[in-house]
Motif scaffolding. Structure first.
Motif, PDB file in Angstrom:
ATOM      1  N   ILE A  64      89.426  32.305 100.210  1.00 23.61           N
ATOM      2  CA  ILE A  64      89.852  33.288 101.217  1.00 23.61           C
ATOM      3  C   ILE A  64      90.836  32.596 102.157  1.00 23.61           C
ATOM      4  O   ILE A  64      90.976  31.366 102.119  1.00 23.61           O
ATOM      5  N   PRO A  65      91.525  33.354 103.017  1.00 19.87           N
ATOM      6  CA  PRO A  65      92.456  32.715 103.955  1.00 19.87           C
ATOM      7  C   PRO A  65      91.755  31.642 104.801  1.00 19.87           C
ATOM      8  O   PRO A  65      90.604  31.808 105.219  1.00 19.87           O
ATOM      9  N   THR A  66      92.458  30.542 105.029  1.00 19.58           N
ATOM     10  CA  THR A  66      91.880  29.391 105.722  1.00 19.58           C
ATOM     11  C   THR A  66      91.324  29.753 107.088  1.00 19.58           C
ATOM     12  O   THR A  66      90.229  29.313 107.456  1.00 19.58           O
ATOM     13  N   LEU A  67      92.061  30.540 107.850  1.00 16.12           N
ATOM     14  CA  LEU A  67      91.605  30.914 109.188  1.00 16.12           C
ATOM     15  C   LEU A  67      90.288  31.691 109.129  1.00 16.12           C
ATOM     16  O   LEU A  67      89.394  31.462 109.953  1.00 16.12           O
ATOM     17  N   VAL A  68      90.152  32.553 108.148  1.00 14.99           N
ATOM     18  CA  VAL A  68      88.905  33.310 107.979  1.00 14.99           C
ATOM     19  C   VAL A  68      87.771  32.360 107.586  1.00 14.99           C
ATOM     20  O   VAL A  68      86.653  32.460 108.111  1.00 14.99           O
ATOM     21  N   ALA A  69      88.044  31.442 106.679  1.00 15.77           N
ATOM     22  CA  ALA A  69      87.023  30.465 106.268  1.00 15.77           C
ATOM     23  C   ALA A  69      86.564  29.622 107.456  1.00 15.77           C
ATOM     24  O   ALA A  69      85.366  29.369 107.617  1.00 15.77           O
ATOM     25  N   MET A  70      87.516  29.199 108.284  1.00 11.41           N
ATOM     26  CA  MET A  70      87.156  28.402 109.467  1.00 11.41           C
ATOM     27  C   MET A  70      86.325  29.227 110.450  1.00 11.41           C
ATOM     28  O   MET A  70      85.380  28.718 111.050  1.00 11.41           O
ATOM     29  N   GLY A  71      86.669  30.492 110.606  1.00  9.67           N
ATOM     30  CA  GLY A  71      85.887  31.359 111.494  1.00  9.67           C
ATOM     31  C   GLY A  71      84.467  31.538 111.005  1.00  9.67           C
ATOM     32  O   GLY A  71      83.508  31.455 111.779  1.00  9.67           O
ATOM     33  N   ILE A  72      84.316  31.778 109.719  1.00  8.69           N
ATOM     34  CA  ILE A  72      82.977  31.931 109.128  1.00  8.69           C
ATOM     35  C   ILE A  72      82.196  30.626 109.276  1.00  8.69           C
ATOM     36  O   ILE A  72      81.007  30.632 109.619  1.00  8.69           O
ATOM     37  N   ALA A  73      82.864  29.502 109.031  1.00  6.91           N
ATOM     38  CA  ALA A  73      82.200  28.199 109.158  1.00  6.91           C
ATOM     39  C   ALA A  73      81.757  27.956 110.601  1.00  6.91           C
ATOM     40  O   ALA A  73      80.661  27.427 110.843  1.00  6.91           O
ATOM     41  N   LEU A  74      82.583  28.338 111.569  1.00  2.27           N
ATOM     42  CA  LEU A  74      82.228  28.173 112.979  1.00  2.27           C
ATOM     43  C   LEU A  74      80.989  28.997 113.323  1.00  2.27           C
ATOM     44  O   LEU A  74      80.066  28.508 113.992  1.00  2.27           O
ATOM     45  N   MET A 128      76.897  21.063 111.703  1.00  2.00           N
ATOM     46  CA  MET A 128      78.181  20.621 111.160  1.00  2.00           C
ATOM     47  C   MET A 128      78.150  20.549 109.635  1.00  2.00           C
ATOM     48  O   MET A 128      79.159  20.785 108.978  1.00  2.00           O
ATOM     49  N   ILE A 129      76.994  20.221 109.081  1.00  2.00           N
ATOM     50  CA  ILE A 129      76.867  20.231 107.623  1.00  2.00           C
ATOM     51  C   ILE A 129      77.046  21.657 107.108  1.00  2.00           C
ATOM     52  O   ILE A 129      77.735  21.883 106.107  1.00  2.00           O
ATOM     53  N   ALA A 130      76.453  22.633 107.801  1.00  2.46           N
ATOM     54  CA  ALA A 130      76.644  24.031 107.417  1.00  2.46           C
ATOM     55  C   ALA A 130      78.122  24.411 107.519  1.00  2.46           C
ATOM     56  O   ALA A 130      78.659  25.105 106.647  1.00  2.46           O
ATOM     57  N   PHE A 131      78.787  23.941 108.572  1.00  6.82           N
ATOM     58  CA  PHE A 131      80.226  24.177 108.747  1.00  6.82           C
ATOM     59  C   PHE A 131      81.008  23.615 107.561  1.00  6.82           C
ATOM     60  O   PHE A 131      81.840  24.298 106.958  1.00  6.82           O
ATOM     61  N   ALA A 132      80.734  22.357 107.217  1.00 13.25           N
ATOM     62  CA  ALA A 132      81.450  21.699 106.122  1.00 13.25           C
ATOM     63  C   ALA A 132      81.210  22.407 104.795  1.00 13.25           C
ATOM     64  O   ALA A 132      82.142  22.582 104.003  1.00 13.25           O
ATOM     65  N   LEU A 133      79.987  22.814 104.549  1.00 10.27           N
ATOM     66  CA  LEU A 133      79.685  23.517 103.302  1.00 10.27           C
ATOM     67  C   LEU A 133      80.414  24.852 103.218  1.00 10.27           C
ATOM     68  O   LEU A 133      80.917  25.226 102.155  1.00 10.27           O
ATOM     69  N   CYS A 134      80.485  25.566 104.338  1.00 10.25           N
ATOM     70  CA  CYS A 134      81.213  26.843 104.339  1.00 10.25           C
ATOM     71  C   CYS A 134      82.693  26.629 104.064  1.00 10.25           C
ATOM     72  O   CYS A 134      83.286  27.349 103.261  1.00 10.25           O
ATOM     73  N   VAL A 135      83.291  25.643 104.721  1.00 11.92           N
ATOM     74  CA  VAL A 135      84.712  25.377 104.495  1.00 11.92           C
ATOM     75  C   VAL A 135      84.926  24.969 103.043  1.00 11.92           C
ATOM     76  O   VAL A 135      85.853  25.451 102.377  1.00 11.92           O
ATOM     77  N   TRP A 136      84.091  24.099 102.531  1.00 11.96           N
ATOM     78  CA  TRP A 136      84.214  23.634 101.146  1.00 11.96           C
ATOM     79  C   TRP A 136      84.120  24.802 100.161  1.00 11.96           C
ATOM     80  O   TRP A 136      84.877  24.894  99.201  1.00 11.96           O
TER      81      TRP A 136
END
Length: 134
Positions: free
Chosen positions: A103-113, A89-97
């Motif tokens: 980049i587009p939010t949906l793409v950022a969330m996908g990469i974070a996932l 989840m820390i990796a997820f949060a760092l990617c979103v941050w």
């Protein structure tokens, strides 16, 4: 290595939930929420939000798994798995941050996932692979 347990709903187990058990869960959940709020007040809402990613239910659940579920799997294994998921989840949060404003939010969330899944899976394989080889 044993076969994975299937998850199933058993409403009859709700009869074993006690008032002290519910109070303990509530207290742990409240403590985690207050801690996240204090962090947010001191270091800002972004930092506080990262702490809210820690599921408030986890602390209470880990204290009661062994007794209430009579699990063959020790609660310590559940705790290890939860820690690995939290690191993911820390990796997820760092990617979103890092990506959400670029980049587009949906793409950022996908990469974070994907980052969360990879980090958690690699840590799981490393930790349990080392434990099994001993």
């Amino acid at each position: 290595m044993s076969a994975p347990r299937r998850m199933r709903i058993q409403p009859s187990k709700l009869r074993r939930v006690t008032l002290p058990g519910m109070a303990l869960r509530f207290a742990f959940g409240a403590a985690v929420s207050v801690a996240a709020g204090l962090v947010g007040n001191h270091w800002g809402p972004v930092t506080g939000g990262v702490f809210l990613a820690f599921p408030a239910v986890l602390a209470a659940t880990l204290t009661l798994i062994q007794d209430e579920e009579h699990s063959r799997i020790p609660a310590s294994n559940d705790a290890r798995g939860a820690v690995l998921g939290a690191v993911g989840m820390i990796a997820f949060a760092l990617c979103v941050w890092a990506l959400a404003t670029r980049i587009p939010t949906l793409v950022a969330m996908g990469i974070a996932l994907v980052a969360w899944a990879i980090v958690a899976a690699v840590l799981y394989l490393l930790i349990w692979g080392v434990r099994r080889s001993r």
